[in-house]
Design a protein around this motif. Structure first.
Motif, PDB file in Angstrom:
ATOM      1  N   GLU B 248      67.264 -25.264  90.267  1.00 40.00           N
ATOM      2  CA  GLU B 248      66.314 -24.981  89.188  1.00 40.00           C
ATOM      3  C   GLU B 248      65.970 -26.250  88.413  1.00 40.00           C
ATOM      4  OE1 GLU B 248      68.178 -21.881  86.921  1.00 40.00           O
ATOM      5  OE2 GLU B 248      67.929 -20.403  88.517  1.00 40.00           O
ATOM      6  N   ILE B 249      66.882 -27.217  88.510  1.00 39.90           N
ATOM      7  CA  ILE B 249      66.624 -28.540  87.930  1.00 39.90           C
ATOM      8  C   ILE B 249      66.771 -29.557  89.054  1.00 39.90           C
ATOM      9  CG2 ILE B 249      67.480 -30.316  86.327  1.00 39.90           C
ATOM     10  CD1 ILE B 249      68.468 -28.049  84.530  1.00 39.90           C
ATOM     11  N   CYS B 250      65.856 -30.509  89.088  1.00 47.94           N
ATOM     12  CA  CYS B 250      65.911 -31.564  90.111  1.00 47.94           C
ATOM     13  C   CYS B 250      66.159 -32.906  89.445  1.00 47.94           C
ATOM     14  CB  CYS B 250      64.598 -31.600  90.898  1.00 47.94           C
ATOM     15  SG  CYS B 250      64.506 -32.980  92.053  1.00 47.94           S
ATOM     16  N   VAL B 251      67.277 -33.522  89.791  1.00 43.09           N
ATOM     17  CA  VAL B 251      67.571 -34.875  89.309  1.00 43.09           C
ATOM     18  C   VAL B 251      66.990 -35.851  90.333  1.00 43.09           C
ATOM     19  CG1 VAL B 251      69.379 -36.472  88.574  1.00 43.09           C
ATOM     20  CG2 VAL B 251      69.682 -34.015  88.240  1.00 43.09           C
ATOM     21  N   SER B 258      71.350 -43.003  91.812  1.00 45.12           N
ATOM     22  CA  SER B 258      71.497 -41.780  92.604  1.00 45.12           C
ATOM     23  C   SER B 258      72.969 -41.448  92.824  1.00 45.12           C
ATOM     24  CB  SER B 258      70.778 -41.912  93.949  1.00 45.12           C
ATOM     25  OG  SER B 258      71.499 -42.765  94.827  1.00 45.12           O
ATOM     26  N   ARG B 259      73.811 -42.468  92.813  1.00 46.84           N
ATOM     27  CA  ARG B 259      75.252 -42.228  92.946  1.00 46.84           C
ATOM     28  C   ARG B 259      75.776 -41.544  91.683  1.00 46.84           C
ATOM     29  NH1 ARG B 259      77.716 -45.440  97.274  1.00 46.84           N
ATOM     30  NH2 ARG B 259      79.654 -44.650  96.386  1.00 46.84           N
ATOM     31  N   VAL B 260      75.321 -42.044  90.532  1.00 49.28           N
ATOM     32  CA  VAL B 260      75.686 -41.427  89.252  1.00 49.28           C
ATOM     33  C   VAL B 260      75.147 -39.990  89.223  1.00 49.28           C
ATOM     34  CG1 VAL B 260      75.315 -41.521  86.758  1.00 49.28           C
ATOM     35  CG2 VAL B 260      75.730 -43.632  88.036  1.00 49.28           C
ATOM     36  N   ALA B 261      73.895 -39.832  89.660  1.00 48.28           N
ATOM     37  CA  ALA B 261      73.249 -38.517  89.654  1.00 48.28           C
ATOM     38  C   ALA B 261      73.992 -37.537  90.560  1.00 48.28           C
ATOM     39  CB  ALA B 261      71.798 -38.657  90.108  1.00 48.28           C
ATOM     40  N   ARG B 262      74.451 -38.020  91.703  1.00 46.95           N
ATOM     41  CA  ARG B 262      75.169 -37.169  92.642  1.00 46.95           C
ATOM     42  C   ARG B 262      76.464 -36.646  92.012  1.00 46.95           C
ATOM     43  NH1 ARG B 262      74.674 -37.312  98.397  1.00 46.95           N
ATOM     44  NH2 ARG B 262      76.407 -36.222  99.375  1.00 46.95           N
ATOM     45  N   SER B 263      77.192 -37.536  91.323  1.00 43.90           N
ATOM     46  CA  SER B 263      78.409 -37.111  90.615  1.00 43.90           C
ATOM     47  C   SER B 263      78.065 -36.062  89.567  1.00 43.90           C
ATOM     48  CB  SER B 263      79.077 -38.309  89.936  1.00 43.90           C
ATOM     49  OG  SER B 263      79.634 -39.180  90.883  1.00 43.90           O
ATOM     50  N   ALA B 264      76.951 -36.280  88.857  1.00 48.56           N
ATOM     51  CA  ALA B 264      76.540 -35.341  87.812  1.00 48.56           C
ATOM     52  C   ALA B 264      76.151 -33.992  88.406  1.00 48.56           C
ATOM     53  CB  ALA B 264      75.373 -35.935  87.021  1.00 48.56           C
ATOM     54  N   VAL B 265      75.442 -34.020  89.526  1.00 52.80           N
ATOM     55  CA  VAL B 265      75.033 -32.767  90.190  1.00 52.80           C
ATOM     56  C   VAL B 265      76.274 -31.985  90.615  1.00 52.80           C
ATOM     57  CG1 VAL B 265      73.969 -31.844  92.300  1.00 52.80           C
ATOM     58  CG2 VAL B 265      72.736 -33.522  90.904  1.00 52.80           C
ATOM     59  N   ASN B 266      77.250 -32.685  91.184  1.00 53.08           N
ATOM     60  CA  ASN B 266      78.489 -32.007  91.592  1.00 53.08           C
ATOM     61  C   ASN B 266      79.204 -31.387  90.387  1.00 53.08           C
ATOM     62  OD1 ASN B 266      78.155 -32.599  94.305  1.00 53.08           O
ATOM     63  ND2 ASN B 266      79.383 -34.467  94.216  1.00 53.08           N
ATOM     64  N   ALA B 267      79.261 -32.142  89.289  1.00 57.63           N
ATOM     65  CA  ALA B 267      79.950 -31.651  88.085  1.00 57.63           C
ATOM     66  C   ALA B 267      79.219 -30.443  87.500  1.00 57.63           C
ATOM     67  CB  ALA B 267      80.047 -32.777  87.048  1.00 57.63           C
ATOM     68  N   ALA B 268      77.885 -30.496  87.501  1.00 65.71           N
ATOM     69  CA  ALA B 268      77.105 -29.379  86.955  1.00 65.71           C
ATOM     70  C   ALA B 268      77.198 -28.152  87.857  1.00 65.71           C
ATOM     71  CB  ALA B 268      75.647 -29.802  86.770  1.00 65.71           C
ATOM     72  N   VAL B 275      71.497 -27.071  90.245  1.00 65.95           N
ATOM     73  CA  VAL B 275      70.840 -28.364  90.112  1.00 65.95           C
ATOM     74  C   VAL B 275      70.970 -29.123  91.431  1.00 65.95           C
ATOM     75  CG1 VAL B 275      72.944 -29.270  89.028  1.00 65.95           C
ATOM     76  CG2 VAL B 275      70.819 -30.529  88.760  1.00 65.95           C
ATOM     77  N   GLY B 276      69.939 -29.866  91.775  1.00 68.70           N
ATOM     78  CA  GLY B 276      69.951 -30.648  93.009  1.00 68.70           C
ATOM     79  C   GLY B 276      69.456 -32.059  92.753  1.00 68.70           C
ATOM     80  N   LEU B 277      69.424 -32.845  93.831  1.00 66.94           N
ATOM     81  CA  LEU B 277      69.072 -34.265  93.719  1.00 66.94           C
ATOM     82  C   LEU B 277      68.042 -34.630  94.784  1.00 66.94           C
ATOM     83  CD1 LEU B 277      69.685 -37.301  92.830  1.00 66.94           C
ATOM     84  CD2 LEU B 277      71.484 -37.266  94.562  1.00 66.94           C
ATOM     85  N   ILE B 278      67.020 -35.348  94.376  1.00 67.73           N
ATOM     86  CA  ILE B 278      66.142 -36.015  95.344  1.00 67.73           C
ATOM     87  C   ILE B 278      66.316 -37.510  95.145  1.00 67.73           C
ATOM     88  CG2 ILE B 278      63.773 -36.497  96.052  1.00 67.73           C
ATOM     89  CD1 ILE B 278      63.052 -33.640  95.506  1.00 67.73           C
ATOM     90  N   ARG B 279      66.651 -38.185  96.244  1.00 74.43           N
ATOM     91  CA  ARG B 279      66.894 -39.628  96.202  1.00 74.43           C
ATOM     92  C   ARG B 279      65.851 -40.353  97.059  1.00 74.43           C
ATOM     93  NH1 ARG B 279      69.789 -43.521  99.438  1.00 74.43           N
ATOM     94  NH2 ARG B 279      70.539 -41.977 100.912  1.00 74.43           N
ATOM     95  N   ILE B 302      64.833 -34.436  85.996  1.00 76.12           N
ATOM     96  CA  ILE B 302      65.522 -35.447  85.189  1.00 76.12           C
ATOM     97  C   ILE B 302      65.578 -36.729  86.019  1.00 76.12           C
ATOM     98  CG2 ILE B 302      67.671 -36.142  84.075  1.00 76.12           C
ATOM     99  CD1 ILE B 302      68.339 -33.134  83.776  1.00 76.12           C
ATOM    100  N   CYS B 303      64.945 -37.777  85.536  1.00 75.88           N
ATOM    101  CA  CYS B 303      65.030 -39.068  86.213  1.00 75.88           C
ATOM    102  C   CYS B 303      66.195 -39.856  85.632  1.00 75.88           C
ATOM    103  CB  CYS B 303      63.736 -39.854  86.034  1.00 75.88           C
ATOM    104  SG  CYS B 303      62.343 -39.103  86.883  1.00 75.88           S
ATOM    105  N   VAL B 304      66.996 -40.430  86.519  1.00 75.18           N
ATOM    106  CA  VAL B 304      68.120 -41.265  86.088  1.00 75.18           C
ATOM    107  C   VAL B 304      67.818 -42.695  86.524  1.00 75.18           C
ATOM    108  CG1 VAL B 304      70.611 -41.628  86.199  1.00 75.18           C
ATOM    109  CG2 VAL B 304      69.673 -39.315  86.437  1.00 75.18           C
ATOM    110  N   GLU B 305      67.795 -43.604  85.569  1.00 71.38           N
ATOM    111  CA  GLU B 305      67.431 -44.987  85.901  1.00 71.38           C
ATOM    112  C   GLU B 305      68.234 -45.994  85.082  1.00 71.38           C
ATOM    113  OE1 GLU B 305      63.263 -45.927  86.776  1.00 71.38           O
ATOM    114  OE2 GLU B 305      62.730 -44.031  85.805  1.00 71.38           O
TER     115      GLU B 305
END
Lengths: 173, 353
Positions: B248-251, B258-268, B275-279, B302-305
């Motif tokens: 429902e949310i795409c990081v 993207s490594r930080v985002a992946r850890s966050a997606v797993n935690a969430a 929540v998922g990730l597009i890299r 959510i963009c992580v930069e």
């Protein structure tokens, strides 16, 4: 299962090598691993540290912000990173160089006089591996040796046995 | 996994370049990418190649121009301020349709900035950097393995599309060690009939040049180049989707973010949040289609930069502003923590209720 290690000390104490050995140990066991050194002006004569993550799953962020295992080889490192240790985590302290105790009551503190032991055994440069012997006391010798063989460059292969000896000294503490 | 070795990202790039047939490396030292030059200085003489520490970044990129013009695989590497110095040469290489690989192990800017990792050269890499109508194919590795495999890929893309290709990475990925396999697929050999190899009095001379004083002729050159860019956009987009099926949310994040985002997606996810990730792996061409498709099903992005927000503009364009797009960022050499990203994810979930 993911274990986040933070290894810290003075430049020259072999913190980065200890981390590399740890990462190779994880690799030898078929785990996912990452090794990230601090790099910056503070390395020149100052503190050095590295983050090592060993996990069953792909490693996300390689940066250890909160440690499961903190290895502190000098006082500035303990001062800097003690507060970042997770509740219930373990802090290994070189009690030769660090005069104080761990302040936190919610972590397990392990004191090893690694620098003194290294000096007593004529292996002054191997306090780092003595410390790792205590940290990795549960690991079997075969795995440890396989990791050391990979971590030590072929040119220094004569150091492998001495490193094994240092590891055993730490393990027996 | 026993065939894997631990290598720093910088070393993996250097070794992969040699595996890809690169026998010419020119560079000028700058932290945090010095392991590339150091590795090349040791290895190149052993494989019959050339390592040359130039007198400046400007000299190095122009040596790249020369070797690329002679039809040989060539690489240079630097970090942010050094890439700015190379910008003129990169534009010239693009204007002369020359294949080359340029590595940017980013550090904090602007100016001399700092030496800690950054992603603030996104615009420079993706939108220009040098002058004129040109694009670089830009690849963003997120692991030491990809530092190697995407370097090999970069040489292939450069030869196929006759363009400089940039590896856009950062100090963290350059300095960190991870297990890496150095088995690469067999390299395709590209014919280079345009190269300056000497006519031997047997063919008309070739000219490698970016100067075309007749406007219509210059336009023709540019149009032909943009046909190749179009083909790259059709054929070469790469991105990774992680846990996007029911998200429902795409990081969105590339490289170290993207490594930080992946850890966050797993935690969430562990908290039950969908929540998922597009890299994006190619930053140009950007994975517009994947993001546009995601915009149809997620509530927000959510963009992580590791910059003040640069890639986010391409996410907005790709999704045609159809969904709210938020930013979690740190700059100047600071990397956002997974907790900061999880915080934003939770904030969006609360506001949604």
């Amino acid at each position: 299962m993911t274990t986040q290690y933070l290894l810290a000390g003075f430049g020259g104490q072999g913190v980065l090598f200890a981390g590399k050995f740890l990462a190779y140990l994880g690799l030898t066991k078929g785990k996912q691993v990452s090794w990230l050194p601090s790099y910056g002006p503070e390395m020149r004569g100052g503190t050095a540290n590295c983050s090592v993550i060993i996990s069953d799953d792909p490693v996300g962020s390689p940066i250890v912000n909160a440690s499961d295992v903190l290895v502190a080889l000098n006082l500035p490192s303990l001062d800097k990173f003690e507060s970042a240790a997770k509740p219930g985590s373990t802090i290994f302290v070189d009690s030769t160089l660090i005069g104080r105790k761990v302040n936190r009551a919610d972590v397990c503190a392990v004191y090893v006089p690694a620098t003194q032991l290294a000096s007593d055994n004529g292996m002054a440069s191997l306090a780092n591996i003595i410390m790792m012997g205590k940290v990795l006391a549960a690991e079997d010798e075969e795995t440890v040796k396989a990791a050391l063989v990979k971590a030590i460059s072929a040119k220094r292969a004569d150091m492998i046995e001495l490193n094994m000896k240092a590891f055993r000294i730490g393990k027996s503490q | 996994m026993s065939d894997k070795v631990l290598m720093k990202g910088n070393e993996a790039i250097a070794e992969a370049a040699i595996a890809a047939g690169c026998r010419h490396y020119f560079g000028y030292p700058i932290t945090p990418q010095n392991e590339i030059g150091a590795y090349m200085s040791k290895r190149m003489p052993k494989v019959g190649g050339v390592f040359l520490q130039a007198e400046s970044e400007v000299a190095a990129i122009n040596m790249v121009y020369g070797v690329a013009g002679a039809g040989k695989r060539v690489m240079t590497s630097s970090s942010s301020p050094g890439i700015s110095l190379k910008a003129e040469g990169i534009s010239y290489a693009a204007g002369a349709d020359l294949p080359a690989v340029i590595v940017n192990i980013q550090r904090g800017g602007p100016g001399l900035g700092g030496i800690q990792p950054s992603q603030a050269d996104y615009f420079q890499a993706v939108k220009g950097g040098g002058h004129g109508d040109y694009k670089l194919i830009v690849l963003a590795p997120a692991s030491v393995q990809e530092m190697a495999s995407l370097t090999v890929k970069a040489f292939e893309l450069a030869d196929r599309y006759l363009t400089p290709v940039m590896i856009l990475s950062d100090g963290t990925l350059g300095q960190m060690m991870e297990p890496v396999s150095l088995d690469f697929p067999q390299q395709q050999v590209f014919e280079k009939p345009w190269a300056l190899t000497g006519t031997k009095c047997a063919r008309p001379k070739n000219v490698v040049n970016s100067l075309h004083l007749v406007a219509e002729k210059l336009e023709q050159k540019i149009l032909a180049r943009y046909e190749r860019y179009k083909a790259a956009e059709q054929n070469e987009v790469m991105c990774e989707e992680y846990l996007m099926d029911d998200a429902e949310i795409c990081v969105v994040g590339f490289g170290i973010s993207s490594r930080v985002a992946r850890s966050a997606v797993n935690a969430a996810r562990a908290k039950g949040i969908k929540v998922g990730l597009i890299r994006p792996v190619t930053l140009w061409p950007f994975p517009d289609a994947a993001l546009k498709a995601a915009a149809k099903k997620v509530k927000a992005f959510i963009c992580v930069e590791c910059s003040m927000g640069q890639m986010i503009e391409d996410v907005k364009l790709a999704t045609e502003f159809s969904k709210p797009i938020h930013l979690v960022c740190r700059s100047g050499g600071v990397i956002p923590s997974p907790e900061e990203v999880v915080g934003k994810i939770e904030e969006l979930m609360i506001n949604d209720k």
